[in-house]
Design a protein around this motif. Structure first.
Motif, PDB file in Angstrom:
ATOM      1  N   MET A   1      35.373  54.121  43.510  1.00  0.00           N
ATOM      2  CA  MET A   1      34.878  52.615  42.743  1.00  0.00           C
ATOM      3  C   MET A   1      34.883  53.044  41.102  1.00  0.00           C
ATOM      4  N   THR A   2      35.662  52.056  40.699  1.00  0.00           N
ATOM      5  CA  THR A   2      35.648  52.232  39.222  1.00  0.00           C
ATOM      6  C   THR A   2      34.688  51.591  38.498  1.00  0.00           C
ATOM      7  N   ALA A   3      34.487  52.058  37.301  1.00  0.00           N
ATOM      8  CA  ALA A   3      33.261  51.527  36.215  1.00  0.00           C
ATOM      9  C   ALA A   3      33.274  49.808  36.283  1.00  0.00           C
ATOM     10  N   GLY A   4      34.372  49.265  36.297  1.00  0.00           N
ATOM     11  CA  GLY A   4      34.623  47.975  36.331  1.00  0.00           C
ATOM     12  C   GLY A   4      33.995  47.228  37.489  1.00  0.00           C
ATOM     13  N   LEU A   5      34.436  47.821  38.471  1.00  0.00           N
ATOM     14  CA  LEU A   5      34.051  47.427  39.794  1.00  0.00           C
ATOM     15  C   LEU A   5      32.591  47.420  40.117  1.00  0.00           C
ATOM     16  N   LEU A   9      30.046  44.296  40.511  1.00  0.00           N
ATOM     17  CA  LEU A   9      29.056  44.269  41.528  1.00  0.00           C
ATOM     18  C   LEU A   9      27.431  44.178  41.240  1.00  0.00           C
ATOM     19  N   ASP A  10      27.070  45.103  40.139  1.00  0.00           N
ATOM     20  CA  ASP A  10      25.931  44.748  39.528  1.00  0.00           C
ATOM     21  C   ASP A  10      25.443  43.399  39.189  1.00  0.00           C
ATOM     22  N   ARG A  11      26.630  42.591  38.556  1.00  0.00           N
ATOM     23  CA  ARG A  11      26.152  41.326  37.863  1.00  0.00           C
ATOM     24  C   ARG A  11      25.979  40.429  39.022  1.00  0.00           C
ATOM     25  N   ILE A  12      26.514  40.494  40.391  1.00  0.00           N
ATOM     26  CA  ILE A  12      26.114  39.584  41.429  1.00  0.00           C
ATOM     27  C   ILE A  12      25.090  40.055  42.271  1.00  0.00           C
ATOM     28  N   SER A  13      24.387  40.998  42.136  1.00  0.00           N
ATOM     29  CA  SER A  13      23.380  41.533  42.945  1.00  0.00           C
ATOM     30  C   SER A  13      22.114  42.201  42.166  1.00  0.00           C
ATOM     31  N   ALA A 131      42.930  41.927  43.332  1.00  0.00           N
ATOM     32  CA  ALA A 131      41.549  42.073  42.946  1.00  0.00           C
ATOM     33  C   ALA A 131      41.174  43.489  42.332  1.00  0.00           C
ATOM     34  N   ASP A 132      41.845  44.339  43.312  1.00  0.00           N
ATOM     35  CA  ASP A 132      41.402  45.794  42.992  1.00  0.00           C
ATOM     36  C   ASP A 132      42.448  46.294  41.743  1.00  0.00           C
ATOM     37  N   ARG A 133      43.519  45.788  41.503  1.00  0.00           N
ATOM     38  CA  ARG A 133      44.084  46.245  40.073  1.00  0.00           C
ATOM     39  C   ARG A 133      43.317  45.596  38.860  1.00  0.00           C
ATOM     40  N   LEU A 134      42.276  44.667  39.268  1.00  0.00           N
ATOM     41  CA  LEU A 134      41.539  44.293  38.005  1.00  0.00           C
ATOM     42  C   LEU A 134      40.196  44.558  37.830  1.00  0.00           C
ATOM     43  N   GLY A 135      40.069  45.426  39.101  1.00  0.00           N
ATOM     44  CA  GLY A 135      38.608  45.893  39.118  1.00  0.00           C
ATOM     45  C   GLY A 135      37.377  44.833  39.565  1.00  0.00           C
ATOM     46  N   LEU A 136      37.889  43.703  40.259  1.00  0.00           N
ATOM     47  CA  LEU A 136      37.343  42.647  40.678  1.00  0.00           C
ATOM     48  C   LEU A 136      36.739  42.801  42.081  1.00  0.00           C
TER      49      LEU A 136
END
Length: 263
Positions: A1-5, A9-13, A131-136
């Motif tokens: 899991m990338t730092a961006g992902l 995820l922390d922003r929506i939980s 989305a994976d390419r964007l860390g989304l």
């Protein structure tokens, strides 16, 4: 899991628990109660403790100024209740468009067991790759729906959530099986965080007891739309749901804390 992902995820939980309020129903149902003045509704639910709100991409300008630092999810497919088949969800946004709209994550609805399942599998697979390419992060709304499929059957729901993991989603939303014991099977079918849908609005007590049952069965939270945004007091019902999801309160205590004792 990338730092961006991880960061998104922390922003929506909150501490790996999710309280998401989807409000993409304007595309599906029109400007129903709670969505005409969506700005006030967004302010209310996020003030009440929602971790994130979810809309179609075109509503993004009405979201950001009113979400009180909560996360934002852009939904990427849809259909209408007045069209030929509501289950025929078509793509409405890409991962790149969601990023331009200021999203922290994207979501997609798939009806597992429906005649449209094959195309929706392709759509979800393509979205997770982009989305994976964007860390989304991707929230898959994976429902058990179709000919001969019981939408609250734990086996069918377990299949739906596993499909979401197999296709690369990060969080999965599905229907509730009706009780915590049977919902354990659903949650054990995947390593993804599982959140439940709210469905049609019931009484406040029914809503909060459903949330409590799902959490007892292993859910990571909820993604509830009409039960929250069409409530007479969206902030209060959100606070009651938050008390269960984030503070592990029982149903009666959660209702009392939110001032909904007589609901």
């Amino acid at each position: 899991m990338t730092a961006g992902l991880t960061a998104r995820l922390d922003r929506i939980s909150t501490n790996d628990r999710y309280l998401i309020v989807p409000m993409d129903h304007g595309l599906t149902m029109g400007a129903v109660a709670g969505l005409k003045d969506i700005e006030s509704t967004i302010d209310g639910v996020t003030s009440g403790g929602a971790d994130a709100v979810l809309t179609q991409k075109g509503i993004a300008p009405r979201v950001h100024a009113n979400k009180n630092d909560a996360g934002y999810i852009v939904h990427t497919n849809g259909s209408t209740t007045i069209g030929p088949d509501e289950n025929d969800k078509r793509m409405t946004a890409t991962a790149e468009e969601a990023v331009r709209a200021g999203a922290d994550a994207v979501s997609l609805h798939i009806n597992v067991g429906s005649t449209y399942e094959p195309k929706q599998i392709e759509d979800l697979a393509e979205l997770t790759a982009d989305a994976d390419r964007l860390g989304l992060p991707v929230l898959a709304m994976a429902y058990a729906r179709g000919p001969g499929v019981e939408g609250d059957d734990p086996e069918a729901l377990g299949h739906a959530v596993r499909l979401a993991e197999e296709l690369g989603a990060d969080v999965v939303k599905t229907g509730y099986s009706g009780d915590g014991d049977s919902f354990e099977h659903v949650c054990e079918s995947t390593r993804l965080p599982v959140v439940i849908a709210g469905g049609s609005r019931g009484t406040d007590r029914q809503t909060i007891e459903m949330v409590r049952g799902a959490m007892d069965g292993g859910a990571a939270g909820v993604s509830m739309g009409r039960s929250i945004f069409q409530h007479e007091d969206p902030e209060a019902i959100t606070a009651a749901v938050s008390a269960v999801v984030h503070d592990d309160r029982d149903a009666a205590d959660a209702l009392r804390t939110a001032g909904l004792v007589d609901a």
